[in-house]
Design an enzyme around this catalytic site. Structure first.
Site, PDB file in Angstrom:
ATOM      1  N   THR A  13       0.849  -1.206   0.000  1.00 39.43           N
ATOM      2  CA  THR A  13       0.000   0.000   0.000  1.00 39.43           C
ATOM      3  C   THR A  13       0.879   1.249   0.000  1.00 39.43           C
ATOM      4  O   THR A  13       0.657   2.191  -0.772  1.00 39.43           O
ATOM      5  CB  THR A  13      -0.937  -0.005   1.226  1.00 39.43           C
ATOM      6  OG1 THR A  13      -1.735  -1.196   1.174  1.00 39.43           O
ATOM      7  CG2 THR A  13      -1.846   1.207   1.237  1.00 39.43           C
ATOM      8  N   ASN A  36      -5.661 -10.058  -7.311  1.00 37.91           N
ATOM      9  CA  ASN A  36      -5.685 -10.705  -6.000  1.00 37.91           C
ATOM     10  C   ASN A  36      -6.945 -11.528  -5.771  1.00 37.91           C
ATOM     11  O   ASN A  36      -6.953 -12.422  -4.932  1.00 37.91           O
ATOM     12  CB  ASN A  36      -5.524  -9.661  -4.880  1.00 37.91           C
ATOM     13  CG  ASN A  36      -6.376  -8.433  -5.093  1.00 37.91           C
ATOM     14  OD1 ASN A  36      -6.281  -7.775  -6.118  1.00 37.91           O
ATOM     15  ND2 ASN A  36      -7.224  -8.141  -4.140  1.00 37.91           N
ATOM     16  N   GLN A  96       0.766  -9.533  -6.026  1.00 41.20           N
ATOM     17  CA  GLN A  96       0.394 -10.950  -6.083  1.00 41.20           C
ATOM     18  C   GLN A  96       1.319 -11.746  -6.995  1.00 41.20           C
ATOM     19  O   GLN A  96       1.132 -12.951  -7.158  1.00 41.20           O
ATOM     20  CB  GLN A  96      -1.068 -11.111  -6.539  1.00 41.20           C
ATOM     21  CG  GLN A  96      -2.082 -10.610  -5.520  1.00 41.20           C
ATOM     22  CD  GLN A  96      -2.083 -11.433  -4.221  1.00 41.20           C
ATOM     23  OE1 GLN A  96      -1.572 -12.559  -4.170  1.00 41.20           O
ATOM     24  NE2 GLN A  96      -2.644 -10.867  -3.169  1.00 41.20           N
ATOM     25  N   HIS A 108       4.656 -10.230   2.855  1.00 43.14           N
ATOM     26  CA  HIS A 108       3.777 -11.235   3.468  1.00 43.14           C
ATOM     27  C   HIS A 108       2.975 -12.033   2.447  1.00 43.14           C
ATOM     28  O   HIS A 108       2.210 -12.923   2.798  1.00 43.14           O
ATOM     29  CB  HIS A 108       2.853 -10.601   4.519  1.00 43.14           C
ATOM     30  CG  HIS A 108       1.804  -9.677   3.993  1.00 43.14           C
ATOM     31  ND1 HIS A 108       0.459  -9.968   4.054  1.00 43.14           N
ATOM     32  CD2 HIS A 108       1.888  -8.471   3.408  1.00 43.14           C
ATOM     33  CE1 HIS A 108      -0.224  -8.974   3.538  1.00 43.14           C
ATOM     34  NE2 HIS A 108       0.614  -8.050   3.138  1.00 43.14           N
ATOM     35  N   CYS A 156      -9.588  -7.304   2.718  1.00 41.59           N
ATOM     36  CA  CYS A 156      -9.959  -6.114   3.491  1.00 41.59           C
ATOM     37  C   CYS A 156     -11.437  -5.809   3.347  1.00 41.59           C
ATOM     38  O   CYS A 156     -12.009  -5.124   4.168  1.00 41.59           O
ATOM     39  CB  CYS A 156      -9.118  -4.925   3.041  1.00 41.59           C
ATOM     40  SG  CYS A 156      -7.939  -5.322   1.771  1.00 41.59           S
TER      41      CYS A 156
HETATM   42  N1  PLP Z   1      -2.013  -4.937  -4.059  1.00 46.54           N
HETATM   43  C1  PLP Z   1      -2.479  -6.189  -4.141  1.00 46.54           C
HETATM   44  C2  PLP Z   1      -2.696  -6.818  -5.483  1.00 46.54           C
HETATM   45  C3  PLP Z   1      -2.755  -6.914  -2.971  1.00 46.54           C
HETATM   46  O1  PLP Z   1      -3.211  -8.164  -3.056  1.00 46.54           O
HETATM   47  C4  PLP Z   1      -2.532  -6.287  -1.708  1.00 46.54           C
HETATM   48  C5  PLP Z   1      -2.856  -6.998  -0.454  1.00 46.54           C
HETATM   49  O2  PLP Z   1      -3.706  -7.854  -0.407  1.00 46.54           O
HETATM   50  C6  PLP Z   1      -2.031  -4.982  -1.692  1.00 46.54           C
HETATM   51  C7  PLP Z   1      -1.784  -4.342  -2.888  1.00 46.54           C
HETATM   52  C8  PLP Z   1      -1.735  -4.276  -0.394  1.00 46.54           C
HETATM   53  O3  PLP Z   1      -0.680  -4.910   0.274  1.00 46.54           O
HETATM   54  P1  PLP Z   1      -0.293  -4.541   1.782  1.00 46.54           P
HETATM   55  O4  PLP Z   1      -1.439  -4.985   2.623  1.00 46.54           O
HETATM   56  O5  PLP Z   1       0.952  -5.294   2.045  1.00 46.54           O
HETATM   57  O6  PLP Z   1      -0.096  -3.076   1.861  1.00 46.54           O
END
Ligand code: PLP
Length: 393
Positions: free
Chosen positions: A70, A156, A184, A206, A333
């Site tokens: 993010t 995702n 991803q 992660h 989320c």
């Molecule tokens: N972009 C994609 C495609 C994701 O799947 C995610 C998390 O699920 C994110 C961005 C955001 O990642 P983070 O929670 O590590 O900031």
């Protein structure tokens, strides 16, 4: 618990746990300090940067550590816009993106478009019903107001792999910066950013068995970015004392991922498990359909998204959790909210089907027993929710 929610987060690898532990016990000094202890921590951070750079096929200097994808996305998008500011009396600049981005991109773009001071508009590339972006439409949207194109590498929710080479090549020809949300993709697929037509790529540890709260931004040499967090760290790209345990954990995760990725049979073995699970569910649940591409070459090896007509995803998720299966509805989320996934709606799914769709995502650790047991439990849970007499294991 059978974990089929690995696109949300993956279990940290044992070597990752050891690296984080070691960082907390041995390398807890500030890597910016000039004393020997600080410099020992600095050396470890730079070794981890080398590992992460190798994982994505980049030079270590191209990698900025952040708090996760993010933040990387925020730095990439606002950083590019900030480096090439326009006066507000000039015509608005344009970001071209897609309606199927993760909300980290989608919400940021929407908030910039709503802010008069940003003087920006957002255009969306069309999406086919299988969840793949129409790359041929990009040249039609680009004009001299285009400031940035941002498209994810793999989705995702559906695992759909986007035509990144094609999109990036168009951007390169038109000299437009191209940001790719590779969250991803990185760690799940071999990645060579140096030879891809990508200027900026965001990713998170992660998603490949690293710790949460640590990620990276790749920025090709020569790309100008205005930092969003001021400070001297990370070559002045990202201020704030480095998250040394997170960075060392990410470095360890990158090393393990590279070994796993070196043998393509590992990926085909898990995609075979994904297919086995999908077939078992489709066979056992009347009306269930897979959302996303049918072409295996356009699918990430670990993801499936299945629509269960006449069901609410939340109810099914809760029952599955009670029976020991982790899955998710839409983006992790947005589970807990009753809104159907914007990704599935953008693919043209009717609202009721989008409401009844679940994402199951496997990891390197998923076993045949896991998917067989999970398929039986899913079928029984759907049966119970639909009021049939199917009993739940
Ligand atoms: N972009 C994609 C495609 C994701 O799947 C995610 C998390 O699920 C994110 C961005 C955001 O990642 P983070 O929670 O590590 O900031």
């Amino acid at each position: 618990m059978i974990d089929l929610d690995n696109n949300a987060t993956t279990r940290p690898d044992d070597t990752v746990v050891a690296a984080v532990n070691r960082a907390l016990r041995e390398f807890w000094h500030n890597p910016s300090s000039v004393h020997r202890a600080g410099q020992a921590a600095r050396q470890q951070v730079e070794l981890a940067r080398q590992s992460v750079a190798r994982l994505v096929g980049a030079q270590p200097r191209d990698i900025t550590f952040t708090s996760g994808a993010t933040e990387s996305i925020d730095l990439a998008i606002r950083g590019i816009l900030g480096a090439t500011r326009r006066r507000t009396d000039q015509p608005p600049r344009t970001i071209i993106t897609t309606p199927i981005e993760h909300e980290a991109v989608r919400d940021l773009c929407a908030s910039l478009a709503a802010d008069p001071a940003a003087n920006l508009r957002v255009l969306h590339l069309p999406v086919r019903p299988d969840g793949i972006v129409d790359a041929d439409a990009l040249p039609l949207l680009i004009d001299d107001t285009t400031a940035l194109v941002s498209v994810q590498w793999a989705n995702n929710e559906t695992g759909a792999i986007q035509p990144i080479e094609h999109l990036g090549a168009t951007c390169r020809t038109r000299r437009i910066p191209f940001h790719c949300d590779a969250t991803q993709w990185v760690g799940k697929m071999p990645t060579d950013l140096a030879s891809a037509p990508i200027d900026l790529a965001s990713f998170s540890a992660h998603k490949f068995h690293g710790p949460k709260g640590i990620g990276g931004l790749y920025a090709r040499q020569g790309v100008r970015l205005r930092p969003t967090l001021r400070g001297t760290q990370e070559r002045e790209r990202r201020g704030g004392t480095e998250n040394v345990p997170g960075i060392l954990g990410m470095g360890a995760a990158a090393e393990v991922a590279m070994i796993w990725l070196a043998d393509p049979s590992h990926r085909s073995a898990i995609s075979a498990l994904r297919d086995r699970f999908e077939h078992a569910v489709i066979d056992a649940v009347p009306g269930a359909v897979v959302n996303g591409p049918t072409n295996p070459a356009l699918r990430l090896w670990n993801t499936t998204n299945i629509a269960f007509p006449r069901l609410e995803a939340e109810a099914l998720l809760l029952l599955l959790s009670e029976k020991g299966v982790c899955a998710s509805a839409g983006a992790a989320c947005s589970s807990g909210s009753l809104d159907p996934s914007p990704v599935l709606l953008a693919m043209g799914l009717p609202t009721d089907l989008a409401h009844g769709s679940l994402r199951f995502s496997l990891s390197r650790e998923t076993t045949r027993q896991d998917v067989d047991d999970a398929a039986t439990i899913v079928a029984a849970c759907v049966g119970r929710l639909r009021g049939s007499s199917a009993s739940i294991a």
